[in-house]
Design an enzyme around this catalytic site. Structure first.
Site, short mmCIF file in Angstrom:
data_model
loop_
_atom_site.label_atom_id
_atom_site.label_comp_id
_atom_site.label_asym_id
_atom_site.label_seq_id
_atom_site.Cartn_x
_atom_site.Cartn_y
_atom_site.Cartn_z
N LYS A 79 0.85 -1.20 0.00
CA LYS A 79 0.00 0.00 0.00
C LYS A 79 0.89 1.24 0.00
O LYS A 79 1.89 1.30 0.73
CB LYS A 79 -0.90 -0.02 1.24
CG LYS A 79 -1.90 1.13 1.31
CD LYS A 79 -2.76 1.03 2.56
CE LYS A 79 -3.81 2.11 2.65
NZ LYS A 79 -4.64 1.98 3.86
N SER A 154 -9.69 1.75 3.25
CA SER A 154 -8.89 2.53 2.34
C SER A 154 -7.88 1.70 1.55
O SER A 154 -7.40 2.15 0.52
CB SER A 154 -8.15 3.63 3.10
OG SER A 154 -7.22 3.04 4.01
N SER A 178 -9.57 -0.46 7.50
CA SER A 178 -9.06 -0.37 6.13
C SER A 178 -8.39 -1.61 5.57
O SER A 178 -8.07 -1.64 4.38
CB SER A 178 -8.09 0.80 6.02
OG SER A 178 -8.82 1.97 5.85
#
Ligand code: GLN
Length: 490
Positions: A79, A154, A178
């Site tokens: 990420k 997210s 997330s």
């Protein structure tokens, strides 16, 4: 053999038996990215050289008969909130455009020392603020199961990359859900360890008392193997816990892993959710019971206050953490300005997206004098009550099972105009973040879908929670559940 569908165990065996090379494995994943990512858009940037270099190193080790790392040759995605030395790290924000970190996050460094090959950096909501990846400052990621739907957020890019076989495993960050929520919406496994279990060094801070780094994978065993590498004290993160890390992987797969396990089912998590999701989770719980677990109906009475409490604390911390983006130290600076203050203002106005600005304002407000006691301090007290709910519950149960998300993957654009509705996507995940306990989301069937409306069946995720530092139990139950069989929609 389909090189992009292997488990970590299969990769280890295949490499040892020379069925394929690490370079072939990495190239196969790069091929899949080439084919699919124009539609899914999971990656913000790719690091082909870094991945291939590492793969060749693994291949040389194999040729020389050297001992391989536990993740040797495993293609992974990271990420874009985790720092990668020499590779742009943007947090999907225009304000970090052009920023190239001088060091690696501890989690990234540990994965690479174990032999993993970093394919690239994945898309997410800007600074990990959101539940759909639509808050990315660059573009939206699509759910591989239904391209007109969100992957969750997210960490939507990391979940989508694994779901679409564009990585074997990936790293995400979880502040209020997330990792778990996008794992549920994309039909993969995603886990957050106890707060402090995994180092946050090199994770760009959103809300420091809630931020976690954790893995995504296609199976519980893969997730356990990645967590194993990352877990444990890091002298570079003073909040990382000095608690011994058990052998998670060895603990998996016992015949009697569910025998007598007390599974708490909190009533507050089954009201007002999509009925198909509720039915699937009930079926999942029945499956656990059939394997020898015992259902215990429980109550976590402060659940109702969790969203309000979470959004006060996380915005307060974010407003402070994001003060550092001033156009001086990192990334973007407004091209024209009259003086220093004007430069700050224009840089932050042009660099941050709407959701980030909303949170900075909210957070500044709840911390301001006169409001601090009414909002921030009150939220901290409520946080303690939520934590106590869990501590009391864990006196009577070993794990707690809930839906991960109240709704399956929703349509792109459906919720962007209503931040409050978006915040409610985390209603079942924020409590564990506030309490600091570990949580995992595992696939639990699918919705039926509706061919007449062109709606495909969508993944449903079951959340399993355990007490602080009881990741072993969590993984055992999740693994036993996965082994008991994936079932059809309720
Ligand atoms: N969706 C939640 C939020 O917007 C959680 C985000 C996260 O866990 N990073 O804050």
């Amino acid at each position: 053999m389909e090189l992009t569908q292997l488990t970590i165990d299969a990769i280890r065996e295949g490499l040892a038996a020379r069925k394929f090379s690490a370079e072939e494995l990495v190239r196969a994943h790069q091929g899949e990215i080439e084919r699919k990512d124009k539609d899914v858009r999971a990656y913000l940037s790719l690091s082909p050289e870094r991945a291939l270099e590492q793969a060749r190193k693994v291949d040389r080790q194999i040729a020389a008969g050297e001992k391989l790392g536990p993740l040797a040759g495993v293609p992974v995605a990271i990420k874009d909130v985790l720092l990668t030395k020499g590779l742009a790290t943007t947090c999907a924000s225009k304000i970090l455009k052009g920023y190239v970190p001088p060091y690696d996050a501890t989690t990234v460094a540990r994965l690479e020392s174990a032999g993993a090959c970093v394919l690239g950096k994945t898309n997410c909501d800007e600074f990990a603020m959101g539940s759909s990846t639509e808050n990315s400052g660059f573009f939206t990621t699509h759910n591989p199961h239904a391209l007109d739907r969100v992957p969750g957020g997210s960490s939507g890019g990391s979940a989508a990359a694994v779901a679409a076989n564009m990585a074997v495993a990936s790293l995400g960050s979880d502040t209020g859900g997330s990792i778990r929520q996008p794992a549920a919406l994309c039909g993969v496994v995603g886990m957050m360890g106890t707060y402090g279990r995994v180092s946050r060094y090199g994770l760009v801070a959103f809300a420091s008392s809630l931020d976690h780094v954790g893995p995504f994978g296609r199976s519980v065993r893969d997730v356990a193997q990645v967590l194993q590498i990352m877990a444990g004290r890091d002298p570079l993160d003073s909040t990382s816990a000095d608690v011994p890390v058990p052998d998670y992987v060895a603990a998996l797969g016992g015949e009697n892993d569910l025998k007598g396990v007390r599974v708490g089912v909190p009533k507050e998590y089954f009201a007002g959710l999509n009925p198909e999701i509720g039915a699937n989770i009930e079926k999942g719980i029945d499956l656990l019971v059939k394997q020898g677990a015992r259902r215990v109906d429980i109550s976590l009475p402060h659940t109702d206050y969790a969203i309000a409490c979470y959004y006060i604390i996380c915005t307060a911390e974010a407003s402070s953490n994001l003060a550092r983006y001033d156009g001086v130290r990192y990334g973007y600076r407004a091209p024209e300005y009259s003086d220093l203050h004007d430069m700050y203002r224009k840089t932050r106005d042009g660099g941050f997206g709407a959701e980030v600005k909303r949170r900075i304002m909210l957070g500044t407000y709840v911390l301001s004098s006169g409001y601090y006691d009414a909002y921030y301090l009150k939220a901290q007290k409520v946080r303690t009550l939520i934590t106590r709910d869990y501590l009391e519950a864990f006196e009577d149960v070993d794990v707690i099972v809930t839906p991960t998300s109240p709704i399956p993957a929703f349509k792109l654009g459906e919720r962007v105009d209503n931040p409050l509705e978006m915040y409610l996507a985390d209603i079942y995940t924020v409590t564990a973040s506030l309490a600091g306990i570990p949580g995992i989301s595992v696939p639990c069937g699918r919705t039926k879908g509706d061919p007449a409306k062109n709606e495909p069946p969508l993944p449903v995720g079951m959340q399993i929670l355990a007490s602080h530092f009881d990741e072993t139990r969590l993984l055992q139950v999740a693994h036993a559940f996965e082994k008991a069989g994936r079932f059809e929609a309720a």
